[in-house]
Design a protein around this motif. Structure first.
Motif, PDB file in Angstrom:
ATOM      1  N   LEU A 190      -2.022 -13.991   9.616  1.00 36.25           N
ATOM      2  CA  LEU A 190      -3.306 -13.298   9.523  1.00 36.25           C
ATOM      3  C   LEU A 190      -3.161 -11.819   9.863  1.00 36.25           C
ATOM      4  O   LEU A 190      -3.739 -10.954   9.201  1.00 36.25           O
ATOM      5  CB  LEU A 190      -4.332 -13.957  10.446  1.00 36.25           C
ATOM      6  CG  LEU A 190      -4.797 -15.348  10.026  1.00 36.25           C
ATOM      7  CD1 LEU A 190      -5.587 -16.008  11.144  1.00 36.25           C
ATOM      8  CD2 LEU A 190      -5.623 -15.277   8.766  1.00 36.25           C
ATOM      9  N   VAL A 191      -2.374 -11.521  10.893  1.00 37.45           N
ATOM     10  CA  VAL A 191      -2.160 -10.116  11.281  1.00 37.45           C
ATOM     11  C   VAL A 191      -1.444  -9.370  10.153  1.00 37.45           C
ATOM     12  O   VAL A 191      -1.824  -8.248   9.803  1.00 37.45           O
ATOM     13  CB  VAL A 191      -1.367 -10.037  12.607  1.00 37.45           C
ATOM     14  CG1 VAL A 191      -0.893  -8.616  12.879  1.00 37.45           C
ATOM     15  CG2 VAL A 191      -2.226 -10.535  13.760  1.00 37.45           C
ATOM     16  N   GLU A 192      -0.410  -9.975   9.570  1.00 30.67           N
ATOM     17  CA  GLU A 192       0.310  -9.344   8.464  1.00 30.67           C
ATOM     18  C   GLU A 192      -0.617  -9.066   7.289  1.00 30.67           C
ATOM     19  O   GLU A 192      -0.586  -7.995   6.692  1.00 30.67           O
ATOM     20  CB  GLU A 192       1.481 -10.219   8.011  1.00 30.67           C
ATOM     21  CG  GLU A 192       2.638 -10.247   8.969  1.00 30.67           C
ATOM     22  CD  GLU A 192       3.294  -8.892   9.136  1.00 30.67           C
ATOM     23  OE1 GLU A 192       3.436  -8.150   8.143  1.00 30.67           O
ATOM     24  OE2 GLU A 192       3.655  -8.566  10.273  1.00 30.67           O
ATOM     25  N   SER A 193      -1.451 -10.030   6.958  1.00 32.02           N
ATOM     26  CA  SER A 193      -2.394  -9.866   5.855  1.00 32.02           C
ATOM     27  C   SER A 193      -3.379  -8.736   6.144  1.00 32.02           C
ATOM     28  O   SER A 193      -3.657  -7.903   5.276  1.00 32.02           O
ATOM     29  CB  SER A 193      -3.150 -11.177   5.617  1.00 32.02           C
ATOM     30  OG  SER A 193      -4.158 -10.993   4.656  1.00 32.02           O
ATOM     31  N   PHE A 194      -3.895  -8.685   7.368  1.00 35.57           N
ATOM     32  CA  PHE A 194      -4.825  -7.624   7.747  1.00 35.57           C
ATOM     33  C   PHE A 194      -4.156  -6.253   7.657  1.00 35.57           C
ATOM     34  O   PHE A 194      -4.716  -5.307   7.110  1.00 35.57           O
ATOM     35  CB  PHE A 194      -5.347  -7.861   9.169  1.00 35.57           C
ATOM     36  CG  PHE A 194      -6.158  -6.723   9.706  1.00 35.57           C
ATOM     37  CD1 PHE A 194      -5.635  -5.866  10.654  1.00 35.57           C
ATOM     38  CD2 PHE A 194      -7.449  -6.499   9.263  1.00 35.57           C
ATOM     39  CE1 PHE A 194      -6.368  -4.814  11.140  1.00 35.57           C
ATOM     40  CE2 PHE A 194      -8.197  -5.449   9.748  1.00 35.57           C
ATOM     41  CZ  PHE A 194      -7.656  -4.597  10.698  1.00 35.57           C
ATOM     42  N   LEU A 195      -2.941  -6.158   8.182  1.00 35.45           N
ATOM     43  CA  LEU A 195      -2.240  -4.874   8.150  1.00 35.45           C
ATOM     44  C   LEU A 195      -1.940  -4.427   6.719  1.00 35.45           C
ATOM     45  O   LEU A 195      -2.007  -3.222   6.417  1.00 35.45           O
ATOM     46  CB  LEU A 195      -0.954  -4.952   8.971  1.00 35.45           C
ATOM     47  CG  LEU A 195      -1.167  -5.084  10.483  1.00 35.45           C
ATOM     48  CD1 LEU A 195       0.174  -5.239  11.193  1.00 35.45           C
ATOM     49  CD2 LEU A 195      -1.935  -3.900  11.033  1.00 35.45           C
ATOM     50  N   GLU A 196      -1.620  -5.352   5.829  1.00 35.20           N
ATOM     51  CA  GLU A 196      -1.385  -4.998   4.427  1.00 35.20           C
ATOM     52  C   GLU A 196      -2.654  -4.448   3.785  1.00 35.20           C
ATOM     53  O   GLU A 196      -2.603  -3.474   3.025  1.00 35.20           O
ATOM     54  CB  GLU A 196      -0.884  -6.205   3.647  1.00 35.20           C
ATOM     55  CG  GLU A 196       0.539  -6.568   3.953  1.00 35.20           C
ATOM     56  CD  GLU A 196       0.984  -7.826   3.222  1.00 35.20           C
ATOM     57  OE1 GLU A 196       2.061  -8.323   3.570  1.00 35.20           O
ATOM     58  OE2 GLU A 196       0.274  -8.301   2.320  1.00 35.20           O
ATOM     59  N   LYS A 197      -3.793  -5.051   4.090  1.00 31.27           N
ATOM     60  CA  LYS A 197      -5.054  -4.581   3.525  1.00 31.27           C
ATOM     61  C   LYS A 197      -5.410  -3.197   4.055  1.00 31.27           C
ATOM     62  O   LYS A 197      -5.857  -2.333   3.300  1.00 31.27           O
ATOM     63  CB  LYS A 197      -6.174  -5.577   3.819  1.00 31.27           C
ATOM     64  CG  LYS A 197      -6.019  -6.858   3.042  1.00 31.27           C
ATOM     65  CD  LYS A 197      -7.060  -7.872   3.439  1.00 31.27           C
ATOM     66  CE  LYS A 197      -6.812  -9.188   2.704  1.00 31.27           C
ATOM     67  NZ  LYS A 197      -7.726 -10.236   3.124  1.00 31.27           N
ATOM     68  N   VAL A 198      -5.227  -2.981   5.356  1.00 30.05           N
ATOM     69  CA  VAL A 198      -5.515  -1.676   5.933  1.00 30.05           C
ATOM     70  C   VAL A 198      -4.557  -0.634   5.361  1.00 30.05           C
ATOM     71  O   VAL A 198      -4.969   0.480   5.001  1.00 30.05           O
ATOM     72  CB  VAL A 198      -5.435  -1.728   7.476  1.00 30.05           C
ATOM     73  CG1 VAL A 198      -5.505  -0.329   8.067  1.00 30.05           C
ATOM     74  CG2 VAL A 198      -6.554  -2.589   8.025  1.00 30.05           C
ATOM     75  N   ASP A 199      -3.277  -0.988   5.245  1.00 34.15           N
ATOM     76  CA  ASP A 199      -2.289  -0.077   4.672  1.00 34.15           C
ATOM     77  C   ASP A 199      -2.656   0.288   3.234  1.00 34.15           C
ATOM     78  O   ASP A 199      -2.563   1.455   2.836  1.00 34.15           O
ATOM     79  CB  ASP A 199      -0.901  -0.709   4.729  1.00 34.15           C
ATOM     80  CG  ASP A 199       0.179   0.253   4.302  1.00 34.15           C
ATOM     81  OD1 ASP A 199       1.051  -0.150   3.508  1.00 34.15           O
ATOM     82  OD2 ASP A 199       0.161   1.411   4.767  1.00 34.15           O
ATOM     83  N   GLY A 200      -3.086  -0.696   2.459  1.00 40.23           N
ATOM     84  CA  GLY A 200      -3.508  -0.429   1.083  1.00 40.23           C
ATOM     85  C   GLY A 200      -4.707   0.497   1.026  1.00 40.23           C
ATOM     86  O   GLY A 200      -4.787   1.397   0.176  1.00 40.23           O
ATOM     87  N   ALA A 201      -5.657   0.309   1.938  1.00 39.75           N
ATOM     88  CA  ALA A 201      -6.840   1.173   1.974  1.00 39.75           C
ATOM     89  C   ALA A 201      -6.449   2.602   2.350  1.00 39.75           C
ATOM     90  O   ALA A 201      -6.953   3.571   1.761  1.00 39.75           O
ATOM     91  CB  ALA A 201      -7.869   0.622   2.954  1.00 39.75           C
TER      92      ALA A 201
END
Length: 132
Positions: free
Chosen positions: A30-41
């Motif tokens: 879940l943390v990895e997924s969240f960080l990927e989304k924030v990084d993409g934004a």
């Protein structure tokens, strides 16, 4: 501040809720997924700012109204996705199998039928764990 600034907050809330529902064993995914989304934004905002400063037109909007360059990111499969059909299939097969085993072979048949279902589920879980 851009209107998409609520993206990380919304994603963080969703991640925390998912962690509560799924438990601590899924926390790292879940943390990895969240960080990927924030990084993409963040990358999309930087690209939009660069495009605005260089005079190029704005890129087409992607998800959440964030400008997006290049091909869309591939959706990452969650860890438990493959187990849901197996679990539901086991329950679906288990109901009629319970009736048949109990009437035809008694308690021993009932135990054997459910032991087979449990073995299949454990084998599937171990197979998915090894493939990661």
């Amino acid at each position: 501040m851009p209107e998409n600034s609520s993206l990380p907050r919304d994603e963080l809330r969703a991640t925390v809720e998912a962690r509560r529902d799924l438990g601590p064993e899924y926390e790292s995914a879940l943390v990895e997924s969240f960080l990927e989304k924030v990084d993409g934004a963040i990358q999309a905002r930087v690209r939009a700012e660069v495009a605005a400063q260089t005079g190029h037109g704005p890129p087409p909007p992607g998800p959440h109204g964030v400008p997006q360059y290049g091909p869309p990111p591939q959706k990452q499969k969650q860890q438990g996705d493959g187990m849901i059909p197996i679990a539901l299939g086991s329950l679906g097969i288990g109901i009629p199998l319970t009736a048949i085993a109990a009437t035809q072979a008694g308690p021993a048949g009932l135990f054997l039928a459910w032991a087979g279902i449990v073995v299949v589920n454990i084998a599937a879980a171990l197979g998915r764990r090894r493939s990661r």
